[in-house]
Write a protein that holds these residues in place. Structure first.
Motif, PDB file in Angstrom:
ATOM      1  N   ASN A 104       0.826  -1.218   0.000  1.00 25.11           N
ATOM      2  CA  ASN A 104       0.000   0.000   0.000  1.00 25.11           C
ATOM      3  C   ASN A 104       0.856   1.263   0.000  1.00 25.11           C
ATOM      4  O   ASN A 104       0.514   2.249  -0.662  1.00 25.11           O
ATOM      5  N   ASP A 105       1.956   1.246   0.711  1.00 25.10           N
ATOM      6  CA  ASP A 105       2.866   2.398   0.718  1.00 25.10           C
ATOM      7  C   ASP A 105       3.389   2.676  -0.685  1.00 25.10           C
ATOM      8  O   ASP A 105       3.479   3.837  -1.099  1.00 25.10           O
ATOM      9  N   VAL A 106       3.732   1.616  -1.431  1.00 26.88           N
ATOM     10  CA  VAL A 106       4.209   1.802  -2.808  1.00 26.88           C
ATOM     11  C   VAL A 106       3.106   2.448  -3.647  1.00 26.88           C
ATOM     12  O   VAL A 106       3.345   3.397  -4.397  1.00 26.88           O
ATOM     13  N   LEU A 112       0.592   4.323  -2.718  1.00 31.46           N
ATOM     14  CA  LEU A 112       0.324   5.716  -2.351  1.00 31.46           C
ATOM     15  C   LEU A 112       1.497   6.626  -2.726  1.00 31.46           C
ATOM     16  O   LEU A 112       1.305   7.703  -3.292  1.00 31.46           O
ATOM     17  N   GLU A 113       2.710   6.167  -2.443  1.00 30.91           N
ATOM     18  CA  GLU A 113       3.879   7.019  -2.707  1.00 30.91           C
ATOM     19  C   GLU A 113       4.129   7.173  -4.197  1.00 30.91           C
ATOM     20  O   GLU A 113       4.534   8.235  -4.660  1.00 30.91           O
ATOM     21  N   GLU A 114       3.896   6.094  -4.960  1.00 35.03           N
ATOM     22  CA  GLU A 114       4.148   6.140  -6.413  1.00 35.03           C
ATOM     23  C   GLU A 114       2.893   6.535  -7.193  1.00 35.03           C
ATOM     24  O   GLU A 114       2.926   6.580  -8.421  1.00 35.03           O
ATOM     25  N   LYS A 115       1.815   6.785  -6.503  1.00 31.51           N
ATOM     26  CA  LYS A 115       0.523   7.114  -7.144  1.00 31.51           C
ATOM     27  C   LYS A 115       0.214   6.130  -8.275  1.00 31.51           C
ATOM     28  O   LYS A 115       0.076   6.490  -9.452  1.00 31.51           O
TER      29      LYS A 115
END
Ligand code: MBD
Ligand code: FE
Length: 296
Positions: free
Chosen positions: A47-49, A51-54
């Motif tokens: 999920n972090d990927v 959100l961070e990478e859109k």
């Protein structure tokens, strides 16, 4: 060798998946707390990927389609062993004092025919590749020689194919289980393995191409070395001068595992010497004894 060149990712993937199902025991009894912690962190990392990478819906759907294909091609063992196993191995072997281990990879087969040293691995009479004499000694960490130690060895042929995972090869080609002599010494005659390209026509190959990576592993010998009372070590050995030693796709090279073969003194081809140093088994139980001295 036409049959070998028809090896497909799906066929070797299916073989590796079937092998894994037969021989690996899933760690039953992993606690709810542990599953919660590990699965929770893994899902959060994904999920972090996003959100961070859109990450877009197109990218998400491409990812979903790719994951489905990994399963269809039987490439979960390949994917995990290439991109994850090296960290698991690092954790598992952090407390060893003897020789370095490294990953097992997807192509080990147990129960190869046993031979006493000196031995020659099963191979075609006209097996392509330079002859290689692999020799050395198996010892404990105090230097005690381990006679009757077992060296299981498996490697790819000169075209990069593993027996039992590519069609058309004799069952035990370039696979063996060799016992050391009473001095702990061994001599194994084989051929120099070639650099190895992981299958390019399956899901892992598609990822590699899409990401602009390469699919190569340096030429390597796979080994499992064991003796009663000592910890089994799973490792690999590599050869200096191989360009992929510095950028193994599987991140499994360690400097201690890179060998320098020389011209063979008493025959054709190359020879290389390596000594295996095994840790004693009781180190694990020492930890148990120590903690039992505490108040709980
Ligand atoms: C191999 O031969 C190998 O050793 C690993 C780790 C992954 C794929 C093929
Ligand atoms: Fe390999």
């Amino acid at each position: 060798m036409t049959a070998e060149t028809q090896a497909t990712a799906a066929a070797s993937g299916a073989g590796a998946t079937a092998r894994f199902r037969e021989n690996k025991t899933i760690a039953a009894g992993t606690s709810t707390e542990r599953v919660n912690a590990l699965a929770g962190r893994l899902i959060k990392a994904v999920n972090d990927v996003v959100l961070e990478e859109k990450v877009s819906y197109d990218e998400y759907n491409a990812f979903k389609a790719w994951l489905i294909r990994v399963g269809e091609d039987g490439e979960w063992p390949l994917f995990l062993d290439v991109w994850v196993e090296h960290s698991v191995e690092e954790v598992a072997n952090a407390n060893r004092h003897g020789s370095k281990g490294t990953i097992e990879g997807p192509y080990y087969i147990p129960d190869a025919p046993v031979q006493q040293s000196p031995a020659t691995l099963p191979m075609h009479e006209d097996e392509p590749g330079s002859q290689l004499l692999f020799q050395g000694e198996v010892k404990g960490i105090a230097g005690e020689p381990l006679g009757g130690a077992m060296i299981e060895i498996w490697h790819a042929d000169d075209l990069g194919f593993y027996s039992q995972f590519a069609p058309g090869l004799p069952e035990w080609n370039l696979r063996g289980a060799i016992t050391t002599d009473d001095q702990g010494k061994f001599q194994i005659n084989t051929i120099q393995p070639a650099p190895y390209q992981i299958p390019t026509d399956g899901a892992c190959g598609a990822l590699i191409a899409a990401a602009g990576w390469h699919a190569w592993r340096p030429a390597h010998l796979h080994l499992k070395v064991s003796a009663p009372g000592y910890r089994l070590i799973t490792t690999q050995l590599y050869f200096e001068g191989d360009e992929h030693v510095a950028d193994d796709i599987a991140s499994a090279v360690k400097p201690e595992l890179v060998l320098v073969p020389t011209r063979r003194a008493d025959g054709e081809g190359l020879e290389v010497t390596y000594d295996f140093i095994l840790d004693p088994h009781h180190q694990d139980s020492e930890i148990a004894v120590d903690s039992s001295r505490g108040p709980n």
